[in-house]
Each structure stands twice: as C-alpha cells, then as structure tokens.
Design an enzyme around this catalytic site. Sequence first.
Site, PDB file in Angstrom:
ATOM      1  N   ASP A   1       0.819  -1.211   0.000  1.00 12.20           N
ATOM      2  CA  ASP A   1       0.000   0.000   0.000  1.00 12.20           C
ATOM      3  C   ASP A   1       0.852   1.260   0.000  1.00 12.20           C
ATOM      4  O   ASP A   1       2.083   1.187   0.095  1.00 12.20           O
ATOM      5  CB  ASP A   1      -0.948   0.002   1.210  1.00 12.20           C
ATOM      6  CG  ASP A   1      -0.320  -0.609   2.461  1.00 12.20           C
ATOM      7  OD1 ASP A   1       0.883  -0.381   2.684  1.00 12.20           O
ATOM      8  OD2 ASP A   1      -1.020  -1.303   3.207  1.00 12.20           O
TER       9      ASP A   1
ATOM     10  N   ASP B   1      -8.156  -5.549  14.258  1.00  9.99           N
ATOM     11  CA  ASP B   1      -9.538  -5.798  13.840  1.00  9.99           C
ATOM     12  C   ASP B   1      -9.604  -6.786  12.676  1.00  9.99           C
ATOM     13  O   ASP B   1     -10.644  -6.950  12.047  1.00  9.99           O
ATOM     14  CB  ASP B   1     -10.246  -4.501  13.465  1.00  9.99           C
ATOM     15  CG  ASP B   1      -9.566  -3.771  12.320  1.00  9.99           C
ATOM     16  OD1 ASP B   1      -8.512  -4.243  11.834  1.00  9.99           O
ATOM     17  OD2 ASP B   1     -10.074  -2.714  11.900  1.00  9.99           O
TER      18      ASP B   1
ATOM     19  N   HIS C   1      -7.769  -6.599   9.810  1.00  5.14           N
ATOM     20  CA  HIS C   1      -7.535  -6.066   8.464  1.00  5.14           C
ATOM     21  C   HIS C   1      -6.202  -6.534   7.905  1.00  5.14           C
ATOM     22  O   HIS C   1      -5.253  -6.814   8.647  1.00  5.14           O
ATOM     23  CB  HIS C   1      -7.643  -4.536   8.444  1.00  5.14           C
ATOM     24  CG  HIS C   1      -6.525  -3.812   9.122  1.00  5.14           C
ATOM     25  ND1 HIS C   1      -6.652  -3.202  10.349  1.00  5.14           N
ATOM     26  CD2 HIS C   1      -5.248  -3.564   8.718  1.00  5.14           C
ATOM     27  CE1 HIS C   1      -5.516  -2.622  10.671  1.00  5.14           C
ATOM     28  NE2 HIS C   1      -4.642  -2.834   9.707  1.00  5.14           N
TER      29      HIS C   1
ATOM     30  N   GLU D   1      -9.998  -2.869   5.472  1.00  2.32           N
ATOM     31  CA  GLU D   1     -10.610  -2.897   6.790  1.00  2.32           C
ATOM     32  C   GLU D   1     -11.902  -3.708   6.754  1.00  2.32           C
ATOM     33  O   GLU D   1     -12.379  -4.096   5.681  1.00  2.32           O
ATOM     34  CB  GLU D   1     -10.849  -1.467   7.264  1.00  2.32           C
ATOM     35  CG  GLU D   1      -9.539  -0.699   7.449  1.00  2.32           C
ATOM     36  CD  GLU D   1      -9.721   0.688   8.030  1.00  2.32           C
ATOM     37  OE1 GLU D   1     -10.813   1.256   7.856  1.00  2.32           O
ATOM     38  OE2 GLU D   1      -8.768   1.190   8.649  1.00  2.32           O
TER      39      GLU D   1
END
Length: 265
Positions: free
Chosen positions: A72, A141, A143, A148
């Site tokens: 990313d 979480d 991701h 996400e």
Amino acid sequence: MEVVVLETPAEVASLAADTIEDVVRRREATGTPAVLGLATGSTPLATYEELIRRARDGRGPSYEGVETFNLDEYVGLPDGHEQSYLATIRREFTDAIGIQPERVHGPDPTEETLPAAGERYEAAIVAAGGIEVQILGIGSDGHLAFNEPGSSLASLTRIKTLTATTRKDNARFFGSPEAVPHHVLTQGLGTITRAGHLLLLATGEGKAEAVAAAVEGPVSATCPASVLQLHGHVSVLLDEAAASRLVRRDYYREVYSGKPDWQGL
C-alpha cells in the site's frame, strides 16, 4: 493453512527469514529473480532485520535482481516524504539488503493519474510474473493491508478512505492524527490472494483475537484476514501470545513438530 506456534517473536522472524531466503536461492538457481511482496509495520521489521543481519554476515543469498511490491501507499504526501511506504521500505529493508531502488515498487499516488493507479499496479505485478511470497501483518480488527472490515474479499488495488481510528493509530508516525493522509492506495484482498505463498506474521497478545478470528472463525468480510482460509498455500507464524486465543493450538504444535525435516513451509 499451516499454523506454526513458536515461543518468541525472534523465532517467528527467524523462520520467516528462512522461508524468504529459500525462495530467493531457489529462484537464483533457475536464473529467474524472485518477486517478493513486502509489508511495512512493526511486525515484519524483525524479519527484515534478521535478513539484513544474515546478508551482512555473508550467510544470505544475493538479492541482486530481486523485485518487490509493497502492499500500500499513502495518497497526498509530498514526493520523498519520509513516512511514505516506499521510502519506509527502502530505509528499513531493501537498501540495506541490496535490492536496486528501481526494482522496489509501490502503488503510484500521483494526483494527476490517481484514478488509474490501481489498474497500473495490478498490471505491473502481472508483468513481473506475479508475487511468489507475500509477507503480511494483521490488524487488531483483522484487516490486511488497508482492507478494513467490510472490504470485498475479491477486491483489487484501489483507493480507500482511512477511518478516524486508523488515522489515530498511525498518528505516532506523523505527530498528530490531523497530519495523517485521509486516503491510501492498497492492494485488495483479491490481489493479495493471487500471490503464490502467503506468509502471515503476528506477535503479541494484542493480535490474538484477530488471529483466532482469521484462522478459526468463519470466512467473512467482517474479518478480512479470514480470506486466507481460501488460499492454497498460507503459513501463519505466531508467538505464544498471538496464539493464545486459538482453540486448536496444541494440534498445530503437534502437526508442525511432526513434519519431515525436508518439508519447508
């Protein structure tokens, strides 16, 4: 999916480094340079440091010709900003290991060509022959990269808006949440799962719940990392703390300890 429970973060880094070196050596022997997928963040850093140590000691393979692709990149940072992921991976790994700068790639956040950036990055990965081994971390979480909860399990490289929580989490690199960019370009879950071998690294109790959901929970966009269950070659390397919520951790230990010596990850 192979789950490997190790004692310490250092053992996780060492086994991950072994796996990456095996790929680089195997490709070098065939005359075809390896293509590696790289992740930034705190967890992979120990693996990069171990690979650099081995290279400086003369124990590592040659990384000349190796090509890398980042997961990313931030959108909106000035050119050469030290917190861009391209600058970060060069500073923390590829420069020190001897990978040529022009062979270190990340999504292109140039504003004028941003709408087509995802398609260009997908094409660049394909042109390089595809990623052979992709290093991954996991968010608390669940991701992967900046996919996400709620991200499509088939998503490709695209622009994403960062939530306030994510920007707050990343504020330590920028000085304040306000300084963190609002957008990123990220490989999608579909892009990630095209890699030949997925190497997920997780250490610390803070990752235990996400690891359990990804490995033993249902496949769901609620936990993006659960998409790894659908891949044919996944290695999940954990320390004791990150494995603490796994129901079948004793089974994973038994299976790994019983592997033949010649069988790698």
